[in-house]
Design an enzyme around this catalytic site. Structure first.
Site, PDB file in Angstrom:
ATOM      1  N   LEU A 127       0.812  -1.202   0.000  1.00  0.00           N
ATOM      2  CA  LEU A 127       0.000   0.000   0.000  1.00  0.00           C
ATOM      3  C   LEU A 127       0.853   1.264   0.000  1.00  0.00           C
ATOM      4  CD1 LEU A 127      -2.947  -0.783   2.414  1.00  0.00           C
ATOM      5  CD2 LEU A 127      -2.992  -0.609  -0.051  1.00  0.00           C
ATOM      6  N   CYS A 128       1.922   1.218  -0.789  1.00  0.00           N
ATOM      7  CA  CYS A 128       2.720   2.432  -0.875  1.00  0.00           C
ATOM      8  C   CYS A 128       3.033   2.718  -2.335  1.00  0.00           C
ATOM      9  CB  CYS A 128       3.972   2.355  -0.016  1.00  0.00           C
ATOM     10  SG  CYS A 128       4.873   0.838  -0.186  1.00  0.00           S
ATOM     11  N   GLY A 129       2.024   2.645  -3.164  1.00  0.00           N
ATOM     12  CA  GLY A 129       2.187   3.009  -4.564  1.00  0.00           C
ATOM     13  C   GLY A 129       3.185   2.114  -5.263  1.00  0.00           C
TER      14      GLY A 129
END
Lengths: 133, 296
Positions: B90-92
């Site tokens: 969930l960090c691009g």
């Protein structure tokens, strides 16, 4: 005011001290040395010991270092320390407990490498404790 | 056409998603600040370390046969890549970018006929590369339980690398991590650790005021280098880990910001559709009533 030299004490995590001092006594592996203004360029490794910052002819601060490197030249003295704690902040009880814990680790170590690692840790904790007084 | 109840449920679920993403964004922002401070605080040490190393190595270069960590083993066959990624997703594109660079580097090295060994630091990188390169994995380190990245962790990684080097398991070692350019830009980078890459000579010349100062050494140059080089390795690893930590939070913050905005758009769209449907239904009911009354 006497001539000063720029003194910096850095640990990997942060810059601990950065100030103008008259003299610092540093525990080199080959013996203590004093870094003063206009000292000849010089690099040394450090032994575990106490680093003393002098001001006006007397000790102002005492900081324990577990090892590291020092670089001295005409205008500055940089110490890269591995573990640096001001002497008055050394946690004696904590260290005592740590040594006992390491003793156990040495006893129950499963390999030589593990035992050696624990032993060297214990030794450094003991030196630290010895300098606390 | 979706019924009113369906629409209501969807709006509710998107709303709670937005709550989560905006909270994550805020958490990432706070963590980012801390990570940046930490990276800042570690900078003086590594700067001074490389300055010292520069002046030492400058003296060593003339007389060959320095320590192996500096000069290499003289061969260039087996490469060890230390690949640092984040523990969480969930960090691009953060982990994806590093994995992509890793794949490319591995492919390039293999095309040159080199043997590649991989040391995975961080769970996400391992997961990404497991499918293609599991046979090359030699070690896997995770900091899942580590709350705050400290020098101890870097030291651990460095010690494993050193142990392998001493056992002669590789010739060249590089570390892959993401350089923290700014909050919105992280750039995957390869940095060679062994043989040590030295700071630019000019830089060092400027530091000492042009004329190269002649240093005295105690005990002697070689012993200092022997102590300094492993230390330097740990410092480089530490720096990479901190940059990664900051980059991860930065990337997560941007990603979560986007997600929050998208969720907001979606809610607006769904609300509009909901209202339209509701109105259409009311109109329909009215028409039914009126035409029923007229028919009488």
């Amino acid at each position: 005011m006497a001539e000063t030299t720029e003194f910096e004490l850095v640990s990997p995590e942060k810059l601990l001290v950065s100030e103008q001092v008259e003299m610092v006594v540093v525990p080199g592996t080959e013996g203590l040395f004093a870094a003063m203004p206009r000292h000849a360029p010089f690099i040394s490794t450090l032994a575990p010991g106490v680093l003393e910052i002098y001001e006006g002819g007397s000790v102002k601060d005492r900081i324990f270092v577990a090892g590291g490197f020092a670089e001295v030249n005409e205008t500055r003295c940089t110490v890269l320390a591995e573990d640096a704690t001001p002497v008055e902040e050394i946690d004696k009880a904590g260290l005592q407990a740590r040594i006992e814990e390491l003793d156990k680790e040495i006893k129950f170590a499963e390999s030589d490498a593990e035992r050696e690692a624990a032993e060297s840790k214990k030794k450094s904790a003991e030196t630290k404790l010895a300098f606390a007084d | 056409m979706a019924s009113l109840k369906d629409l209501r449920n969807r709006i509710k679920s998107v709303q709670s998603t937005r709550k989560i993403t905006s909270a994550m964004k805020m958490v990432a922002a706070a963590k980012l600040r801390r990570a940046q401070e930490q990276a800042e605080a570690s900078r003086p040490y590594s700067e001074r370390m490389s300055r010292m190393l520069g002046s030492l190595a400058g003296g060593m270069a003339e007389g060959a046969g320095g320590p192996k960590l500096l000069t290499g083993t003289g061969e260039n066959k087996v490469h060890l890549l230390v690949i640092c990624t984040a523990e969480r997703g969930l960090c691009g594109g953060f982990n994806g970018q590093i994995a992509r660079l890793a794949r490319k580097t591995i492919a390039d090295l293999k095309a040159d006929g080199k043997t590649v060994k991989l040391m995975m630091v961080g769970r996400k990188g391992r997961d990404a590369l497991r499918r293609d390169h599991e046979q090359d994995f030699v070690d896997y380190i995770t900091f899942q339980d580590v709350k705050r990245m400290g020098f101890v962790q870097a030291d651990d990684v460095a010690n494993r690398v050193l142990a392998m080097f001493e056992a002669g398991e590789f010739d060249v070692c590089s570390i892959l991590y993401s350089e923290f350019k700014s909050v919105i830009a992280q750039e995957p980078t390869v940095l060679q650790l062994i043989p040590a890459s030295l700071p630019e000579e000019e830089e060092h010349g400027a530091e000492t005021g042009g004329a190269k100062a002649l240093y005295e050494y105690e005990p002697d140059e070689e012993q200092i280098l022997e102590a300094l080089l492993p230390r330097n390795l740990a410092v480089q690893v530490y720096r990479a880990l901190l940059e990664n930590a900051a980059g991860e939070q930065g990337a997560r913050m941007t990603a979560m910001d986007n997600a929050t905005r998208n969720a907001g758009d979606m809610i607006n769209r769904l609300t509009l559709e909901y209202n339209r449907t509701r109105q259409a239904q009311i109109t329909k009911e009215l028409i039914e009533i009126i035409s029923g009354a007229e028919a009488l």
